[in-house]
Design an enzyme around this catalytic site. Structure first.
Site, mmCIF file in Angstrom:
data_model
loop_
_atom_site.group_PDB
_atom_site.id
_atom_site.type_symbol
_atom_site.label_atom_id
_atom_site.label_comp_id
_atom_site.label_asym_id
_atom_site.label_seq_id
_atom_site.Cartn_x
_atom_site.Cartn_y
_atom_site.Cartn_z
ATOM 1 N N GLY B 314 -41.192 9.689 -21.607
ATOM 2 C CA GLY B 314 -41.316 8.241 -21.496
ATOM 3 C C GLY B 314 -41.240 7.834 -20.038
ATOM 4 O O GLY B 314 -41.238 8.682 -19.138
ATOM 5 N N ASP B 315 -41.193 6.537 -19.812
ATOM 6 C CA ASP B 315 -41.110 5.982 -18.462
ATOM 7 C C ASP B 315 -42.198 6.565 -17.549
ATOM 8 O O ASP B 315 -43.361 6.323 -17.771
ATOM 9 C CB ASP B 315 -39.711 6.159 -17.886
ATOM 10 C CG ASP B 315 -38.711 5.226 -18.593
ATOM 11 O OD1 ASP B 315 -39.120 4.541 -19.549
ATOM 12 O OD2 ASP B 315 -37.543 5.180 -18.203
#
Lengths: 724, 724
Positions: B314-315
């Site tokens: 993620g991110d």
């Protein structure tokens, strides 16, 4: 001053066993014309009753002898076979599979290679004629196929059973009536035969005053399947108006080669929902020219015998569409049609080029309604409520009924109901005296691919039939049929050529891709620029459903800037919407309770900087107004017909036109009531469209004039000028 | 034989004020790893606790000094301006309108004429660079416009506030934390700086065992509007992974000139719902190559210091997608991610090329859940019910939690709940012993435009988020995440190249035009022929929503012949449908009561000769099976996740595969229960997915083995071999 007309404007059906009752009702209701119907006959005793006598007349059937002796002049229809996927390198398609062999028969008299087309539906290309053959013995076309491609065969078939006769035969469960063959009046031998026959008939029927053609030459498309079920029905369809004889003329006229695909249209048979191709529009035009010209010859014969010619709007009406360019040339005296609602009434009453129009009100006096559990009085009331508001805008000259008079006569209270309708109808004429009701000082334009040719026919599948898929759009024109606006039905080409300066508000309503919404027209910069300019400079735009929809360059609604809304197709789910409702708005001022958006479109979101959301469904929007330059737009997710939605649309139109003050020139406050004003005669009509009593405030010139207590369904007449 | 593992496979969060509680819970729950989190810190006292120590590590921010002194190496994002309609021949578009100026700043260091693009959205053409100028003073692009055409400007902006930091700042209402700038590790100076910094950090943190990268270099697209609201968020988005430095390399690699349109994509920013263009797919490939290669350099540094490298899914994960071609090259030891449901669990547990995977179960120990009115125990149970069935199919190696341990510790009963989860998790591992659960002897293929690159990501907007528009499709993969099938996610190109012979059932699910459904791929004869052949020869095809949808040559579903259904768009309203229901079918044998089709598609009708309609909505159909040659298809209008729908899909797959008998090899009768069998270890797990008690019959090899009375949410273990 009340209505002075006590007689006239009314046609009643009769039958051989109804002579005395007919005369009684003729007197009671003030009927001035009598008619026969399918399944009834005119009694001789009534021919001299003083009433005008109508007689139905069929040009294309009821003469099997002629048809059988001229098989090459039997009517034809373009059919498309089932879609069949090839599993190997050879494919056999059985042409008549799924069709009824008593209705249709493959035409092998005319060359298949010349008139048929085998299509590879996987590539969209025709299969070269050397790669297929017709096997007459098996009734199959044999194709050199590509495995797993899908094929269809478009072919000509003779209509060996008239579709309407077949329909009546099946519906009434007739057993041994001979199937009526068709013949094609356009073809040379039949043409002369039919004309002579009409002359003889006119001679033999001196007492008939009105020859009611049902109708002329080409039946709308009505095809049955192998189980005698309806398979395909298109009230506007041209698929049964073809023959090589006609198509060769078309090729000469059009200057290009005909293709069956122009008619079968991928199997959709040019459904009115399809954007009509150039070739189909050419074919319509060609047929209308030819049909009107030949119809004129028949009408001239009728006139020679001192009779009137009346056309029934339906059945064999293909080519005679009353808003087509050539209709007036036919020289008809009258058009008669069935009034299912306000829209179908306007479809008749707006016709120009005839001396009078006549509407058959519902219900027909048939046993399906006049039976235990039936509600003929309720149906008559419902029908009249819808018809009345449209009549106030654009009156029929006459009304009438059809069916078995006996049934109506014997149903308690039904004749009283008819009498109320007839009295109100004549009262309207007495008060309007041929003048035009007040309309707003601007026009409303309905924009679609059909324009005026299909005036009052937008978004309809079949004459007044309710469909879940369309009622949320048909509501727009049903509302308009009784509203104080001059309505123009305009095409995209008319927008390209320049929008009529009298039009202040344009409406676009329909599902994406259909002729009503406009499909790829919305990718045309001349269209979007013209409408943007129109609105930017002060015009109004009202969109219903999927207006201007055509996914292109980052937008689904190509006028999303004008409308202030777009529809989520999934591509912009990552874009935040922030929609919030603010329902305080001019459009909603009279509206209480929930709004009915019908089958309204989902996933509509507002966007831009100038919108106001008046109604939402969860996080999505259903009613949005938007400011665009000097102009305004209104978006509705759907708009089924209801008195409340009439009011919504009325307000939306005045709002979009920047004419909010004009709205109260003549106005009634209760949404179930409407007002019509005949300024020239000084008469105001207020109608209660509800079957309950209603209270309403009457505004004249923006001021409250009166408070009215109205009975259910009442029409109240007042004078425009107040008397002291 | 019961679970013997009492310790391990568990990571707990900790904080400086939680030393003793951490040790107690570490012992109680058998945790073998401790981690810090955003907003918490690792207490020194725990560094020697015997647990592995995880430390979050950020490569692209938390060093404003570096960013400020190298403004040209700040990260960049392609933005698209508002769409603006020209009213005249000159138009000014303010670039930053609607963006947050504290997050983004127009890049004027690199030549606008080289890197920007002004698009005429009315024609779809770029405006020549000599017809526009950037007015730096006003921040506007000035365009020689055509009246009423609509324009956008695509331009580069510096990311002067890290999007995740900004999100946390806004969400937590921080007041004076300095905004964290970004820097681009791909650029030459920053690259060396970051590598050296990582080395220093490794030296300075000898007690850290696992460096948890959050993540590497490019944040998914997350843009805020001028009111600090989220404006655009695309978890799979590449729009913030650009810079002229990178794009010049891309041009060399790809061999063609870059255009901003490849990134801004008409404003959709290559939403995962869009059919990815060739250029965007090239860009993804290029970035994945480059990112994986540079990420490897960082991982190598970590390894040099004897630590493990773990990646957060993620991110800043753009370019590191774990099912991409280059992921394994990074050399990571582990991936950790948040488990929202079965699908997101499989997104982690199916990853190859790492030593272990770890899932953060829900809820995070945050104050929004651990508060009055919150239900952390219920959330933990719901999460575990979805995760457990997926773990039984494809296990995570480890689980863990995040947030403030204090909150969990103080919530009555919550630690007990966690203990049950952890015990069940270790028990599963003890019983499966690294072996694979029984799966059906054929594969299921999910066909879309993304294939394995977006494995377990089909039809999702954002990680495990519920959307009304998608849940009826995501249900398909959520069901599959815990079912006894090997699932392949395949692309249309793979179908073109030849369908994997192990695949017996192909599923196509999604809305028309999206990457999930396939859009214009369905006009490609190689695709439709390949799938027709596959089914004709015995394969199964399951369509959900708008499978194979693309209006063309008379059909909306291009596989309408295979599916036995099509969707009514209005064009075929004149064609009679005759749909009638017959719900007696293998697929419905276990099903009682109504079926939930969610936001299922309307206006679906069956057609052809070999269909059976199992469920209808009015006159339309919602669940239809069709025989096609030797093969079978099943159509669902929608399929949201529920235990009942799991059973429907299970039966539909076995039916489509002609493997009805195989289904009862291992089977449980109650739809709320499921069975997993580890044949190598001889263990059977039966789970109750309901929070109520359930009774279910257990079948082994087609015979009833046992009748089970199951407690709510229970997992029961049995032996495959019966003991006498």
């Amino acid at each position: 001053m009340m209505n002075m007309e006590k007689k006239g404007r009314l046609t009643l059906p009769t039958d051989v066993d109804m002579v005395e009752e007919t005369m009684r009702l003729q007197e009671l209701l003030g009927a001035d014309a009598l008619r026969d119907c399918d399944g009834t006959a005119m009694p001789d005793a009534l021919l001299q009753s003083g009433a005008k006598i109508y007689a139905t007349y069929y040009t294309t059937r009821k003469d099997n002898e002629w048809a059988e002796s001229h098989p090459e002049e039997i009517q034809q229809e373009y059919l498309i076979s089932d879609r069949v996927t090839a599993r190997g390198k050879s494919l056999r398609i059985e042409l008549m599979k799924g069709f009824h062999r008593e209705q249709l028969k493959v035409n092998t008299l005319d060359s298949p290679k010349r008139w048929w087309e085998v299509m590879d539906r996987t590539t969209g290309e025709p299969v070269p004629t050397e790669q297929w053959e017709y096997d007459e013995e098996t009734g199959e076309v044999v194709i050199e196929s590509i495995p797993y491609h899908q094929y269809t065969v478009s072919f000509l078939a003779f209509l060996i059973w008239d579709p309407v006769h077949m329909y009546n035969f099946i519906t009434n469960d007739w057993k041994d009536a001979p199937h009526q063959l068709t013949y094609d009046v356009r073809q040379p031998k039949t043409r002369e035969y039919v004309k002579n026959k009409l002359k003889r008939w006119c001679q033999e029927n001196p007492d008939v005053n009105v020859v009611r053609f049902t109708t002329f030459f080409h039946q709308f498309t009505l095809t049955f399947d192998d189980k005698k079920r309806e398979k395909f029905v298109e009230w506007f369809g041209y698929s049964a108006s073809v023959s090589p004889y006609i198509l060769e003329q078309f090729e000469k006229w059009a200057g290009y080669k005909f293709r069956p695909e122009y008619i079968v249209d991928q199997g959709y048979h040019n459904s009115i929902f399809r954007v009509p191709s150039r070739e189909f529009r050419d074919f319509i035009e060609f047929q209308q020219r030819e049909v009107s010209s030949l119809a004129k010859e028949l009408v001239d014969i009728v006139h020679e015998y001192g009779k009137e010619a009346m056309m029934f709007l339906g059945d064999h009406w293909i080519g005679t569409e009353p808003f087509g360019k050539y209709f007036a040339n036919i020289g008809l005296d009258a058009v008669v049609g069935s009034v299912g609602d306000g829209v179908t009434l306007r479809m008749i009453s707006d016709i120009k080029g005839v001396k009078y129009t006549e509407g058959r009100l519902l219900p027909y006096f048939f046993p399906d309604v006049f039976t235990e559990g039936g509600d003929p009085i309720g149906e008559a009331q419902e029908n009249w409520l819808k018809a009345r508001r449209a009549i106030l805008r654009s009156p029929l000259d006459r009304i009438g009924y059809g069916g078995y008079l006996k049934l109506a006569n014997e149903w308690p209270g039904f004749i009283d109901q008819i009498k109320r309708v007839v009295d109100e109808f004549r009262q309207i004429h007495a008060n309007m005296q041929g003048t035009k009701a007040y309309t707003a000082p601007f026009k409303v334009g309905i924009l679609n691919c059909w324009g005026n040719l299909r005036r009052w026919m937008a978004n309809q599948v079949h004459h007044a039939l309710w469909y879940r898929e369309i009622y949320s759009y048909v509501g727009v024109i049903e509302c308009l049929s009784g509203m104080p606006f001059d309505v123009e039905f305009i095409t995209f080409d008319q927008v390209r050529e320049g929008i009529d300066p009298d039009i202040r508000v344009i409406i676009n309503a329909g599902d994406v891709g259909t002729s009503w919404s406009g499909a790829e027209n919305w990718m045309d910069e001349t269209i979007v620029c013209a409408i943007r300019r129109f609105v930017d400079q002060g015009g109004g735009f009202i969109g219903v459903g999927e207006p201007s929809a055509c996914q292109y360059q980052g937008r689904y609604f190509q006028l999303s800037d004008v409308l202030g809304v777009d529809r989520e197709l999934g591509f912009s789910m990552s874009t935040d919407k922030y929609n919030e409702m603010d329902s305080s708005h001019f459009i909603l001022e009279d509206i209480e309770g929930e709004i009915d958006f019908g089958e309204g479109k989902s996933r509509i979101y507002a966007q831009g900087e100038n919108y106001q959301i008046l109604n939402m469904d969860g996080k999505y929007s259903r009613l949005v107004v938007n400011q665009y330059g000097e102009g305004r737009s209104v978006y509705f997710a759907g708009l089924p017909y209801s008195p409340q939605n009439c009011r919504l649309l009325l307000r939306a139109i005045y709002y979009a036109a920047h004419q909010e003050a004009e709205m109260r020139k003549f106005y009634v406050s209760n949404v179930d009531t409407e007002i019509t004003v005949f300024e020239e005669t000084g008469k105001i009509a207020v109608i209660n469209n509800s079957r309950e009593p209603r209270q309403t405030d009457l505004y004249v010139q923006g001021e409250i004039r009166a408070h009215l207590d109205m009975a259910p369904m009442e029409i109240v007449w007042l004078d425009v000028e107040e008397r002291e």
